[in-house]
Design a protein around this motif. Structure first.
Motif, PDB file in Angstrom:
ATOM      1  N   ALA A   1       0.647  -1.121   0.093  1.00  0.00           N
ATOM      2  CA  ALA A   1      -0.095  -0.090  -0.051  1.00  0.00           C
ATOM      3  C   ALA A   1       0.733   1.161  -0.097  1.00  0.00           C
ATOM      4  O   ALA A   1       1.995   1.495   0.507  1.00  0.00           O
ATOM      5  CB  ALA A   1      -0.969  -0.029   1.170  1.00  0.00           C
TER       6      ALA A   1
ATOM      7  N   THR B   1      -2.974  -2.300  -1.160  1.00  0.00           N
ATOM      8  CA  THR B   1      -4.158  -2.576   0.102  1.00  0.00           C
ATOM      9  C   THR B   1      -3.214  -2.594   1.229  1.00  0.00           C
ATOM     10  O   THR B   1      -2.052  -3.065   1.271  1.00  0.00           O
ATOM     11  CB  THR B   1      -4.631  -3.825  -0.304  1.00  0.00           C
ATOM     12  N   LEU B   2      -3.932  -1.634   2.030  1.00  0.00           N
ATOM     13  CA  LEU B   2      -3.157  -1.674   3.673  1.00  0.00           C
ATOM     14  C   LEU B   2      -3.821  -2.472   4.386  1.00  0.00           C
ATOM     15  O   LEU B   2      -5.245  -2.740   4.409  1.00  0.00           O
ATOM     16  CB  LEU B   2      -3.488  -0.314   4.066  1.00  0.00           C
ATOM     17  N   ARG B   3      -3.235  -3.437   5.026  1.00  0.00           N
ATOM     18  CA  ARG B   3      -3.721  -4.539   5.750  1.00  0.00           C
ATOM     19  C   ARG B   3      -3.026  -4.477   7.355  1.00  0.00           C
ATOM     20  O   ARG B   3      -2.195  -3.730   7.397  1.00  0.00           O
ATOM     21  CB  ARG B   3      -3.274  -5.985   5.429  1.00  0.00           C
ATOM     22  N   ARG B   4      -3.989  -4.956   8.095  1.00  0.00           N
ATOM     23  CA  ARG B   4      -3.682  -5.202   9.643  1.00  0.00           C
ATOM     24  C   ARG B   4      -2.202  -5.810   9.435  1.00  0.00           C
ATOM     25  O   ARG B   4      -2.073  -6.764   8.973  1.00  0.00           O
ATOM     26  CB  ARG B   4      -4.529  -5.691  10.219  1.00  0.00           C
TER      27      ARG B   4
ATOM     28  N   ASP C   1       0.752  -4.677   8.813  1.00  0.00           N
ATOM     29  CA  ASP C   1       1.363  -3.960   7.770  1.00  0.00           C
ATOM     30  C   ASP C   1       2.488  -3.281   8.493  1.00  0.00           C
ATOM     31  O   ASP C   1       2.218  -2.408   9.380  1.00  0.00           O
ATOM     32  CB  ASP C   1       1.006  -3.331   6.564  1.00  0.00           C
TER      33      ASP C   1
ATOM     34  N   LEU D   1      -7.440  -0.990  11.800  1.00  0.00           N
ATOM     35  CA  LEU D   1      -7.984  -0.205  10.692  1.00  0.00           C
ATOM     36  C   LEU D   1      -9.393   0.254  10.995  1.00  0.00           C
ATOM     37  O   LEU D   1     -10.212  -0.618  11.180  1.00  0.00           O
ATOM     38  CB  LEU D   1      -7.655  -0.842   9.262  1.00  0.00           C
TER      39      LEU D   1
ATOM     40  N   ASN E   1     -12.953   2.335   9.301  1.00  0.00           N
ATOM     41  CA  ASN E   1     -13.296   3.002   8.267  1.00  0.00           C
ATOM     42  C   ASN E   1     -14.183   4.246   8.798  1.00  0.00           C
ATOM     43  O   ASN E   1     -14.346   4.604   9.799  1.00  0.00           O
ATOM     44  CB  ASN E   1     -14.175   2.215   7.321  1.00  0.00           C
TER      45      ASN E   1
ATOM     46  N   ASP F   1     -10.252  -5.079   8.357  1.00  0.00           N
ATOM     47  CA  ASP F   1      -8.787  -5.788   8.219  1.00  0.00           C
ATOM     48  C   ASP F   1      -8.124  -4.966   7.093  1.00  0.00           C
ATOM     49  O   ASP F   1      -6.880  -5.372   7.045  1.00  0.00           O
ATOM     50  CB  ASP F   1      -8.987  -7.426   7.829  1.00  0.00           C
ATOM     51  N   GLU F   2      -8.604  -4.634   5.962  1.00  0.00           N
ATOM     52  CA  GLU F   2      -7.788  -4.205   4.951  1.00  0.00           C
ATOM     53  C   GLU F   2      -8.860  -2.754   4.229  1.00  0.00           C
ATOM     54  O   GLU F   2      -9.802  -2.674   4.441  1.00  0.00           O
ATOM     55  CB  GLU F   2      -7.560  -5.102   4.013  1.00  0.00           C
ATOM     56  N   ALA F   3      -7.719  -2.214   3.491  1.00  0.00           N
ATOM     57  CA  ALA F   3      -8.625  -1.069   3.030  1.00  0.00           C
ATOM     58  C   ALA F   3      -7.632  -0.943   1.598  1.00  0.00           C
ATOM     59  O   ALA F   3      -6.447  -0.741   1.451  1.00  0.00           O
ATOM     60  CB  ALA F   3      -8.059   0.223   3.884  1.00  0.00           C
ATOM     61  N   GLY F   4      -8.494  -0.869   0.400  1.00  0.00           N
ATOM     62  CA  GLY F   4      -7.837  -0.804  -1.013  1.00  0.00           C
ATOM     63  C   GLY F   4      -7.974   0.530  -1.433  1.00  0.00           C
ATOM     64  O   GLY F   4      -7.978   1.394  -0.688  1.00  0.00           O
TER      65      GLY F   4
END
Ligand code: GDP
Length: 857
Positions: free
Chosen positions: A532, A557-560, A562, A576, A578, A585-588
């Motif tokens: 990410a 993608t940012l993930r837990r 990372d 993370l 929103n 768990d993740e953000a694209g």
């Protein structure tokens, strides 16, 4: 060994004798060496007959007499008897002689054994001493250079080892008895040095043990004294100071090890020489790590260079290079770019790319409805989509348009945030929505917004707002925009324009559709499969959660879990959250998320990059913070108060209003700072001394006091110590929750700086009860002071029905018949105005004093 006294012929031969001796070194290493010793010839009484007879004679004169001279035979003894006796005597003599011989031989053997042992020991000692001296000389030479002054002083106190052997060589007596004291001292030395080889331990006899053991110190001391007299030098003496300072065993061992290592020079060659990657700055422990050395050794080595640093402190590359050389490794400098190289910059392949939602910023003039529009869009979406969903302000949110397109809105309206983000290298916005109020048309900030969007090369969509208003004139807006080279579709241009009402929700869907269409034209793509990369749109220090940053993922993608570096900070994604306040768990790509797990608070506009290891993240963050520091220093930025003052004095031509700004979020703080910095002209300007996120603290007050600046709190309050401190020091704190109020106030204050303010203090009110006509004076008002005080010297205003009818000064103030200076509240008095006579019953006299005050904000 001297053998000038070795006259004996009965020694076991002067030939050399060789044997194996085991030498011990530190760390359990041993080495066998061949020791060749010359046995000493020893003085032993001769076992020959003559001597024995003489001895015998002395011992037993009677027998001798009898044997040697029959004439001296006593009377009355027969020959046979005599012969028998003589035989017996002879036998006894022989026996005695034999015994004597045996005794002498035994004695001699013992003596020889002692001598031999001593010879061996001395040989070993000498060898040891010679080596030790050689090493010591070398060690001393090294230490003289390296050691600190104290150490050197101590070394100087020690005896010069070279002096002793000289004495030892000539003054040593041949006698064998001194062997015992020598042995004792050798053993003592050996015990200290833990060298069993020298002590010849296994060969010790009982007698030796009696001689040397047990009654210890006094005896050992006496013996040492003795041996000093004899001029013999023991290892112990050689290493011990005359002053009697005893070294610890460990110190001794260390010293020997060091000396040996240096003398042999074989330690360094065994060592692996490493190439040490060296960035601009490096933390000491990391440096040690890279050299595979102990951190404590590195710290010690730095101390020798005069740098007192802990292992968690960073040192610059030049110093680190010296350390690396000191440890015998090779420094490989890595440049700035190299440090950041770990950040994945590979170009995405076309097949990996997938469409991503557009990111929209809303801009426009103040009060044209930016906030209302953002709220309306979000609200409409929440109601339509997620019933009961609670929106959370994290700096950005996502909505879904009627056609299913997902759109990401930045929640910080205005071009200030937009610009500051851009300045930091984060071009986050894909589309700008320019809000223009239909009843107000194009205003200065509208023009600014247009310019910013154009500068950033971001396409615009015009939202003509407040269309619900009767006075709305959208056409006027379209025409006005033409002047600024914004040609909307209705004017046959290519800029989409939508008529909306944030109030009624009219046209919102059309706006979202227009945005979605624009996004399609832009063909916004990203590769969700890669590491990410994102931009910080807001960051703050949360009391409970620590540093929190809202990151808009731009690619990947940012993930837990990372590990990332963001600006000068780094961290590991702990959680993370929103825009709906849910943990994810993740953000694209294009998804805004709150990121927890930072080690510090980054700044809006900082770029986040996921890297592989913590070490990399930390190194990049360290490098960046150092680079930023250097940059600030290079720019001559005033960092200390002294510098601030000096600078302020240097350019006196421009009046400055210093301010300290604290805000709830980074975005607001930056927006405020930008707005404030625009205030001013050639004569006056606002200078933001410091701005930051969080409560107003004592340190803010301290800074404000020193610079006589007010502190501005935007949605934040001063904590209790700061409040107290501000009260004591007279520092003004102002709270705001609307940026434009704040800016207006500062503007006023800044212009006020040009001239001192004249302030009026109302000191009293009086009511006119009666009006008298006094000859020579004119009309006199008989009054009652209702409030405060009436003062002769003060200014007065005559109020009739709350309207000022006259302003002037008093001609007279009388209490009864006397002229007085002051009349207190509740008392009656007579007043007459200077040059004014139109006074009536029922009028109110306002009494005020003027004070010239410097304007404060
Ligand atoms: P901003 O300063 O650009 O963020 O503007 P705001 O969103 O704070 O709006 C300023 C004022 O305009 C507020 O009092 C809003 O209620 C009002 N306003 C905003 N949009 C509309 C609209 O579409 N119609 C009407 N009648 N008033 C609006």
């Amino acid at each position: 060994m001297s053998d000038k006294d070795g006259k004996s012929t009965l020694g076991l031969g002067g030939s050399g004798r060789s044997g194996q001796v085991k030498q011990s070194f530190s760390h359990g290493r041993t080495k066998s060496v061949v020791v060749e010793t010359k046995r000493k010839r020893v003085v032993v009484p001769k076992a020959g007959a003559t001597q024995m007879t003489d001895a015998q004679k002395e011992k037993n004169p009677l027998t001798a007499r009898m044997a040697g001279d029959p004439s001296k035979r006593p009377a009355g003894i027969s020959d046979a008897e005599m012969e028998r006796r003589l035989k017996a005597l002879a036998a006894a003599k022989i026996r005695e002689a034999d015994e004597a011989v045996t005794r002498v031989a035994e004695e001699k053997a013992r003596e020889e054994e002692r001598e031999r042992r001593r010879a061996e020991i001395e040989a070993k000692e000498r060898e040891e001493r010679e080596r030790e001296e050689a090493l010591r000389l070398k060690a001393e030479e090294d230490e003289r250079r390296a050691r600190e002054a104290e150490e050197r002083a101590r070394l100087k106190d020690e005896p010069k080892p070279a002096e002793r052997p000289a004495r030892a060589a000539d003054a040593r007596p041949a006698g064998s008895r001194p062997a015992a004291p020598d042995r004792a001292s050798i053993e003592a030395a050996a015990a200290r040095a833990e060298k069993p080889g020298v002590a010849a331990g296994p060969r010790r006899t009982d007698r030796d043990r009696r001689d040397s053991g047990g009654d210890s110190d006094a005896k050992a001391k006496a013996k040492a004294e003795d041996s000093r007299r004899t001029g013999r030098l023991s290892l112990n003496q050689a290493l011990d100071g005359e002053g009697g300072r005893q070294r610890s065993l460990a110190a001794m061992k260390r010293k020997q090890d060091r000396a040996r290592q240096k003398a042999m020079g074989n330690v360094r060659t065994e060592k692996q020489v490493r190439d040490v990657q060296l960035p601009e700055t490096i933390v000491v422990s990391e440096l040690a790590n890279r050299m595979a050395e102990r951190a404590a050794d590195v710290v010690k080595s730095l101390m020798k260079m005069g740098m007192m640093v802990s292992m968690n402190q960073a040192i610059d590359a030049d110093t680190a290079e010296l350390v690396i050389e000191e440890f015998g490794h090779k420094a490989v400098r890595v440049s700035d770019a190299d440090v950041e190289q770990v950040i994945d910059t590979v170009q995405d392949k076309a097949e990996d790319l997938q469409p991503r939602p557009p990111i929209i910023t809303i801009m426009g003039h103040v009060d044209h409805g930016k906030t209302s529009l953002l709220d309306a869009i979000r609200h409409a979406n929440v109601v339509a989509g997620e019933a009961g969903g609670i929106t959370q302000h994290i700096g950005a949110y996502q909505v879904t348009a009627a056609n299913g397109a997902v759109l990401t809105f930045l929640d910080t309206p205005g071009h200030a945030a937009f610009t500051s983000m851009r300045a930091r290298g984060a071009q986050v916005t894909d589309i700008v929505v320019l809000v223009v109020a239909a009843d107000d048309a194009v205003m200065p900030q509208t023009v600014e917004a247009i310019n910013h969007a154009k500068a950033a090369n971001v396409p615009m969509i015009v939202a003509i707002n407040k269309i619900d208003k009767p006075s709305a004139d959208p056409q006027k807006v379209r025409t006005a925009l033409l002047q600024h080279e914004v040609v909307v579709e209705q004017m046959s241009g290519d800029v989409q324009d939508v008529e909306v009402s944030a109030k009624t929700g009219q046209g919102l869907d059309g706006l979202l559709e227009a945005i979605a269409l624009q996004a399609e034209i832009l063909e916004l793509n990203a590769n969700p499969a890669r590491a990410a990369q994102g931009a910080v749109i807001e960051a703050q220090l949360d009391v409970g959660r620590g540093p929190v940053a809202t990151v808009l993922v731009q690619n990947g993608t940012l993930r837990r879990g990372d590990i990332f570096v963001v600006g000068e900070q780094w961290g590991k994604v702990r959680a993370l959250i929103n825009d709906k306040g849910e943990r994810v768990d993740e953000a694209g790509p294009s998804v805004p998320v709150e990121v927890l797990g930072l080690n510090g608070t980054p700044e809006a506009g900082d770029v986040l990059n996921v890297v592989e290891t913590e070490a990399q993240a930390r190194e990049i963050a360290d490098y960046r913070s150092q680079a930023a520091k250097d940059k600030r220093a290079a720019a001559g930025a005033a960092t200390t108060l002294e510098q601030l003052m000096a600078k302020a004095k240097a350019d006196e031509s421009v009046a400055e209003l210093p301010v300290v700004v604290k805000a709830d979020v980074q975005g607001s703080a930056e927006a405020i700072v930008q707005a404030l910095e625009k205030i001013g002209n050639d004569e006056v300007r606002v200078r933001v001394l410091h701005y930051g996120v969080g409560a107003i603290t004592e340190s803010d007050i301290g800074l404000a006091e020193a610079s006589q600046a007010p502190v501005i709190g935007f949605n934040v309050r001063a904590n209790a110590p700061a409040r107290n401190s501000a009260n004591q020091k007279g520092v003004e704190i102002r709270y705001y929750s609307i940026i434009y109020d704040l800016v207006d106030d500062i503007k006023a204050a800044a212009s006020g700086l040009l001239s001192a303010e004249v302030r009026e203090n109302f000191i009293g009110y009086a009511q006119i009860r009666e009006v008298f006509k006094v000859t020579g004076v004119g009309k006199v008002a008989g009054c009652l002071v209702t409030e405060g005080v009436a003062r002769r010297s003060a200014g007065v205003r005559l109020l009739r029905d709350n309207v000022v009818v006259h302003e002037g000064t008093l001609k007279t103030l009388k209490r009864f018949k006397d002229e007085v200076k002051e009349v207190q509240s509740g008392q009656e008095c007579g007043m007459a105005f200077e040059n004014y006579d139109d006074i009536r019953q029922g009028d109110v006299i306002e009494i005020f004093e003027r004070e010239e005050v410097e304007r404060k904000l």
